[in-house]
Design a protein around this motif. Structure first.
Motif, PDB file in Angstrom:
ATOM      1  N   ASN A 299       0.815  -1.214   0.000  1.00 14.25           N
ATOM      2  CA  ASN A 299       0.000   0.000   0.000  1.00 14.25           C
ATOM      3  C   ASN A 299       0.848   1.264   0.000  1.00 14.25           C
ATOM      4  OD1 ASN A 299      -2.388  -1.432  -0.093  1.00 14.25           O
ATOM      5  ND2 ASN A 299      -2.580  -1.532   2.133  1.00 14.25           N
ATOM      6  N   ALA A 300       2.075   1.163   0.493  1.00 14.26           N
ATOM      7  CA  ALA A 300       2.985   2.311   0.479  1.00 14.26           C
ATOM      8  C   ALA A 300       3.733   2.413  -0.852  1.00 14.26           C
ATOM      9  CB  ALA A 300       3.979   2.197   1.633  1.00 14.26           C
ATOM     10  N   GLY A 301       3.448   1.505  -1.779  1.00 13.35           N
ATOM     11  CA  GLY A 301       4.096   1.544  -3.090  1.00 13.35           C
ATOM     12  C   GLY A 301       5.437   0.839  -3.132  1.00 13.35           C
ATOM     13  N   GLY A 302       5.699  -0.009  -2.169  1.00 11.61           N
ATOM     14  CA  GLY A 302       6.990  -0.676  -2.082  1.00 11.61           C
ATOM     15  C   GLY A 302       7.253  -1.697  -3.170  1.00 11.61           C
ATOM     16  N   PHE A 303       6.209  -2.154  -3.861  1.00 10.55           N
ATOM     17  CA  PHE A 303       6.398  -3.145  -4.918  1.00 10.55           C
ATOM     18  C   PHE A 303       6.314  -2.519  -6.312  1.00 10.55           C
ATOM     19  CE2 PHE A 303       4.788  -6.032  -1.479  1.00 10.55           C
ATOM     20  CZ  PHE A 303       5.968  -6.720  -1.309  1.00 10.55           C
ATOM     21  N   ARG A 304       6.384  -1.196  -6.398  1.00 15.05           N
ATOM     22  CA  ARG A 304       6.387  -0.520  -7.699  1.00 15.05           C
ATOM     23  C   ARG A 304       7.814  -0.340  -8.184  1.00 15.05           C
ATOM     24  NH1 ARG A 304       2.642   3.864  -5.477  1.00 15.05           N
ATOM     25  NH2 ARG A 304       0.638   2.810  -5.493  1.00 15.05           N
ATOM     26  N   GLY A 305       7.967  -0.161  -9.465  1.00 19.85           N
ATOM     27  CA  GLY A 305       9.282   0.130 -10.027  1.00 19.85           C
ATOM     28  C   GLY A 305      10.247  -1.032  -9.839  1.00 19.85           C
ATOM     29  N   SER A 306      11.506  -0.693  -9.573  1.00 14.58           N
ATOM     30  CA  SER A 306      12.526  -1.744  -9.374  1.00 14.58           C
ATOM     31  C   SER A 306      12.479  -2.193  -7.912  1.00 14.58           C
ATOM     32  CB  SER A 306      13.915  -1.240  -9.767  1.00 14.58           C
ATOM     33  OG  SER A 306      14.321  -0.220  -8.905  1.00 14.58           O
ATOM     34  N   PHE A 307      11.466  -2.942  -7.605  1.00 14.03           N
ATOM     35  CA  PHE A 307      11.189  -3.351  -6.220  1.00 14.03           C
ATOM     36  C   PHE A 307      12.195  -4.358  -5.685  1.00 14.03           C
ATOM     37  CE2 PHE A 307       9.185  -6.467  -8.816  1.00 14.03           C
ATOM     38  CZ  PHE A 307       9.198  -7.647  -8.102  1.00 14.03           C
ATOM     39  N   THR A 308      12.995  -4.984  -6.563  1.00 11.97           N
ATOM     40  CA  THR A 308      13.972  -5.971  -6.088  1.00 11.97           C
ATOM     41  C   THR A 308      15.317  -5.346  -5.755  1.00 11.97           C
ATOM     42  OG1 THR A 308      14.615  -6.470  -8.363  1.00 11.97           O
ATOM     43  CG2 THR A 308      12.918  -7.865  -7.358  1.00 11.97           C
ATOM     44  N   ASP A 309      15.467  -4.055  -5.938  1.00 12.19           N
ATOM     45  CA  ASP A 309      16.693  -3.365  -5.545  1.00 12.19           C
ATOM     46  C   ASP A 309      16.857  -3.494  -4.032  1.00 12.19           C
ATOM     47  OD1 ASP A 309      17.774  -0.119  -4.984  1.00 12.19           O
ATOM     48  OD2 ASP A 309      18.917  -1.539  -6.207  1.00 12.19           O
ATOM     49  N   SER A 310      18.087  -3.718  -3.593  1.00 17.10           N
ATOM     50  CA  SER A 310      18.299  -3.965  -2.161  1.00 17.10           C
ATOM     51  C   SER A 310      17.846  -2.782  -1.310  1.00 17.10           C
ATOM     52  CB  SER A 310      19.756  -4.312  -1.880  1.00 17.10           C
ATOM     53  OG  SER A 310      20.601  -3.274  -2.301  1.00 17.10           O
ATOM     54  N   ALA A 311      17.988  -1.567  -1.801  1.00 15.05           N
ATOM     55  CA  ALA A 311      17.520  -0.403  -1.039  1.00 15.05           C
ATOM     56  C   ALA A 311      15.988  -0.386  -0.956  1.00 15.05           C
ATOM     57  CB  ALA A 311      18.033   0.886  -1.670  1.00 15.05           C
ATOM     58  N   ALA A 312      15.328  -0.864  -2.000  1.00 16.26           N
ATOM     59  CA  ALA A 312      13.870  -0.898  -1.993  1.00 16.26           C
ATOM     60  C   ALA A 312      13.344  -2.021  -1.103  1.00 16.26           C
ATOM     61  CB  ALA A 312      13.352  -1.070  -3.423  1.00 16.26           C
TER      62      ALA A 312
END
Length: 148
Positions: free
Chosen positions: A102-115
């Motif tokens: 819900n916070a948008g954590g799985f958008r974009g390059s979600f597998t980046d370690s910072a994400a």
């Protein structure tokens, strides 16, 4: 002639000063009577039985899914405690994953370690709330996002 004097002086003074600094800052030699550094406590890894499926919402409709597989690093001998508490662990993990989605954590390059760092931290804190002092890490074994 004066132009060449300064680099020569720096070289003459710099070499012995650098060697002296290296000699003084070298690590202390290990002695034979010294015990070896403490080995890390033995750990067990507990795979949670089923994958976690997290819906991704856009405008009130499901726009995709994220599927995760988790494993828990625990103190040796605590596998049974984890398995006894697996329903509660799954519940708090899903709550953390839904909040992350819900916070948008799985958008974009979600597998980046910072994400993934906030998700890892949220999962670790959730596990600590159910089994305090037992879980030392939450490992994300697999993560897949499927967009519609």
């Amino acid at each position: 002639m004066k132009r060449f004097l300064l680099p020569v002086l720096i070289g003459i003074l710099g070499l012995p000063l650098g060697a002296a600094g290296g000699y003084l800052l070298r690590p202390a030699p290990a002695t034979e009577g010294e015990p070896p550094a403490e080995a890390a406590a033995p750990r067990d890894y507990v795979d949670l039985s089923n994958q976690f499926v997290v819906p991704l919402l856009a405008d009130g409709a499901v726009a995709g899914l994220v599927v995760l597989s988790l494993s828990l690093e625990v103190e040796a001998g605590q596998t049974e405690a984890v398995l006894r508490h697996e329903p509660k662990l799954r519940d708090v993990f899903l709550q953390a994953m839904f909040a992350h989605a819900n916070a948008g954590g799985f958008r974009g390059s979600f597998t980046d370690s910072a994400a993934l760092a906030p998700l890892r931290q949220a999962l670790f804190e959730a596990a600590g709330g159910v089994l305090p002092g037992v879980v030392s890490d939450v490992l994300i074994k697999d993560i897949v996002r499927q967009d519609d």
